[in-house]
Design an enzyme around this catalytic site. Structure first.
Site, short mmCIF file in Angstrom:
data_model
loop_
_atom_site.label_atom_id
_atom_site.label_comp_id
_atom_site.label_asym_id
_atom_site.label_seq_id
_atom_site.Cartn_x
_atom_site.Cartn_y
_atom_site.Cartn_z
CG MET A 93 99.89 38.74 41.49
SD MET A 93 98.72 38.47 42.83
CE MET A 93 98.28 36.76 42.61
CG ASP A 148 89.94 45.09 40.35
OD1 ASP A 148 90.10 44.91 39.12
OD2 ASP A 148 89.63 44.19 41.15
CE LYS A 198 98.87 47.49 42.52
NZ LYS A 198 99.78 46.45 42.92
N1 SAH Z 1 92.13 37.41 38.06
C1 SAH Z 1 93.24 37.80 37.25
C2 SAH Z 1 94.54 37.76 38.02
C3 SAH Z 1 94.65 38.76 39.10
S1 SAH Z 1 96.16 38.67 39.95
C4 SAH Z 1 93.30 36.93 36.02
O1 SAH Z 1 92.61 35.93 35.92
O2 SAH Z 1 94.05 37.25 35.12
C5 SAH Z 1 97.07 39.96 39.20
C6 SAH Z 1 98.17 39.40 38.34
O3 SAH Z 1 97.64 38.98 37.11
C7 SAH Z 1 99.25 40.39 37.97
O4 SAH Z 1 100.19 40.53 38.98
C8 SAH Z 1 99.83 39.75 36.74
O5 SAH Z 1 100.69 38.70 37.09
C9 SAH Z 1 98.61 39.15 36.11
N2 SAH Z 1 98.02 40.00 35.07
C10 SAH Z 1 96.79 40.52 35.04
N3 SAH Z 1 96.59 41.20 33.89
C11 SAH Z 1 97.72 41.08 33.19
C12 SAH Z 1 98.15 41.52 31.91
N4 SAH Z 1 97.35 42.24 31.11
N5 SAH Z 1 99.38 41.20 31.49
C13 SAH Z 1 100.21 40.48 32.25
N6 SAH Z 1 99.87 40.04 33.47
C14 SAH Z 1 98.64 40.33 33.93
#
Ligand code: SAH
Length: 514
Positions: free
Chosen positions: A174, A37, A59
């Site tokens: 998020m 994704d 998305k």
């Molecule tokens: N499973 C993922 C989270 C998914 S939810 C994890 O463990 O990181 C998606 C959210 O993760 C985004 O809205 C943001 O808040 C955060 N996120 C994911 N990758 C990111 C990145 N490279 N930098 C900042 N926030 C990130």
């Protein structure tokens, strides 16, 4: 009996492809299907076998995610076909990633699965922004929270009363759409308005940006900077440590988008050097290398190696073409037994070393002039010199060595030609003003760059820093009407990368918002 497939729920890490686990990468290397994704770095897909099916379920601009049920069904269906399926998820699969839902579905369907944890965005953002999530002097507890606006729930599932004062460091995923609510509720329930807040977007990638403030002013700052997701919001006293511990964004080439014009075979090493300093590298080769139209001269030289005193090679390409031809003629390295090998510089010497050959001589300044000086100093009168070279190489070496009394064979060993593709892409990158710098590592790259862009090459480069590896390349650039801003004192890729770092170190970042 149908074969039994298996699903691996693999954490891709936060963005930097180096932050996937070894086990996660092993799973990718064995995958027959990869379902990935939006937040998983697409570069990781290169780890999967070329034949693996790659399915994007994230998305796209403006559109929503594929419904979760559809993803669940897809995973189950491919596994039932007996496939090894990797479900590659950003960060960690079990942290706000709906990995739990996928695993429950697979269990229900009786499909075997394994989970490979990943570096979650909150941990990675903190590490790369210089914020220890816990520190004995500041906090001993840490909470990971979702700030996602769920229309039905309206974030009522968070117990603000307890969070505001009960947990030291809070990391919201998020949360950007609800930042105002988050800051307001925390203060309303007893957290000090001056509590520091950091927001880190695109953490661990060249696009990482960090915005700092307090619960009282962070909303205004985000609006002023038009700071956008994906980002994590880190709240707590530990954020103050960033002032001392930031490192990622302080690397000399951090946030710079640089264009490499080297050939596809040669781009890699240099790209790694630049990336190690924080640059984002776009590679559009302006050079492709081809065999000579006629091998006769090279073959004669190879046949005469037993009587040759010096073999001069002035590029890694020359090493590659020469040794390939040597082998094609049924000879091997022993043919070079009595020959002294001159390499123009350390990169050529390294290319030789990789083939089991040691360069006997390397000049000090890594240029043709240096080769002449070196051999001149040893005395070449009556010596036989074999110098197979690139088609358009300067004739300095054969001319000067002959003047010193050497017998020089100097056939064309390879040709550098204009690649068929790339012109459009170059033009688009420059017209969109998406580059900070363009790098030339040989005269031929400059010449082809100008040929690919035509007359407006110079005007397209306005506002873009131009770097050249050394005097001959710079001279070619100037002759073609290009300005050169950066040239290292020694003509190596390492020195060039360092010179780029010095040039950009204190200049403001141009592309903060894409
Ligand atoms: N499973 C993922 C989270 C998914 S939810 C994890 O463990 O990181 C998606 C959210 O993760 C985004 O809205 C943001 O808040 C955060 N996120 C994911 N990758 C990111 C990145 N490279 N930098 C900042 N926030 C990130």
């Amino acid at each position: 009996m149908t074969p039994v497939g298996r699903v691996y729920l693999v954490g891709a890490g936060p963005g930097d492809p180096g932050l996937i686990t070894v086990r996660g990468r092993d799973c990718l290397r064995r995958a027959e299907v990869v379902v990935y994704d939006y937040l998983a770095n697409p570069r990781l897909l290169d780890e999967a076998p070329p034949a693996a099916e790659r399915i994007y379920v994230g998305k796209t601009r403006g559109l929503h995610h594929r419904p979760q049920e559809e993803i669940n069904r897809l995973l189950a269906e491919r596994a039932k076909q007996g496939k090894t399926v990797v479900r590659l998820k950003g960060g960690d699969p079990y942290v706000f990633g709906r990995g739990g839902e996928e695993a429950l579905y697979l269990r229900e369907q009786g499909i075997a699965f394994e989970v490979v944890p990943g570096v979650t965005a909150g941990f990675a953002a903190a590490a790369y922004a210089g914020i220890p999530l816990t520190h004995r002097d500041y906090t001993t507890s840490l909470g990971l929270l979702t700030g996602h606006e769920n229309p039905e729930k309206k974030m009522s599932s968070l117990d603000w009363e307890k969070l505001a004062t009960g947990v030291g460091t809070l990391v919201f995923y998020m949360g950007m759409a609800n930042l105002e609510l988050i800051a307001r509720e925390l203060v309303r329930h007893g957290r000090a308005p001056e509590t520091p807040v950091a927001i880190v977007r695109w953490a661990t990638t060249p696009r990482q940006r960090t915005l700092c403030g307090t619960l009282a002013d962070i909303v205004a700052k985000v609006e002023a900077a038009r700071f956008k997701p994906p980002a994590v919001i880190i709240v707590g006293e530990v954020v103050a440590l960033r002032a001392h511990l930031a490192w990622f964004e302080q690397r000399p080439l951090f946030g710079r988008r640089l264009l490499s014009t080297r050939s596809a075979e040669q781009a890699g090493v240099f790209q790694e050097l630049l990336e190690a300093q924080g640059a984002e590298v776009v590679s559009v080769p302006t050079i492709a290398t081809l065999a000579p139209l006629d091998w006769q001269g090279v073959d004669e030289g190879i046949a005469a190696l037993a009587r040759t005193d010096y073999l001069i090679l002035t590029s890694a390409n020359a090493v590659r073409f020469f040794l390939e031809r040597l082998r094609a003629r049924g000879r091997d390295l022993r043919a070079l037994a009595g020959v002294k090998i001159v390499a123009v510089g350390p990169k050529t010497a390294a290319a030789l070393a990789a083939q089991g050959l040691t360069a006997d001589l390397v000049p000090e300044n890594y240029q043709a002039e240096g080769v002449v000086k070196l051999l001149g100093g040893l005395g070449v009168t009556g010596k036989r010199v074999f110098y197979p070279h690139a088609e358009l190489a300067r004739d300095l070496i054969p001319r000067e060595l002959r003047a010193l009394g050497a017998e020089v064979q100097d056939p064309v060993l390879y040709r550098t030609v204009l690649p068929e593709r790339g012109g459009e892409e170059l033009r688009r990158l420059l017209e969109d003003r998406r580059l900070d710098g363009v790098i030339f590592t040989a005269s031929s790259t400059v010449e082809n760059f100008v040929r690919m862009l035509g007359e407006d090459a110079a005007s397209l480069l306005s506002g873009v820093a131009v770097a050249s590896i050394g005097p001959p390349t710079t001279a070619t650039a100037r002759k073609l009407g290009l300005r050169v801003d950066i040239e290292p004192s020694a003509s190596t890729l390492e020195d060039l990368a360092a010179a780029l770092g010095d040039y950009f170190r204190d200049k403001p970042l141009r592309f903060a918002q894409d």
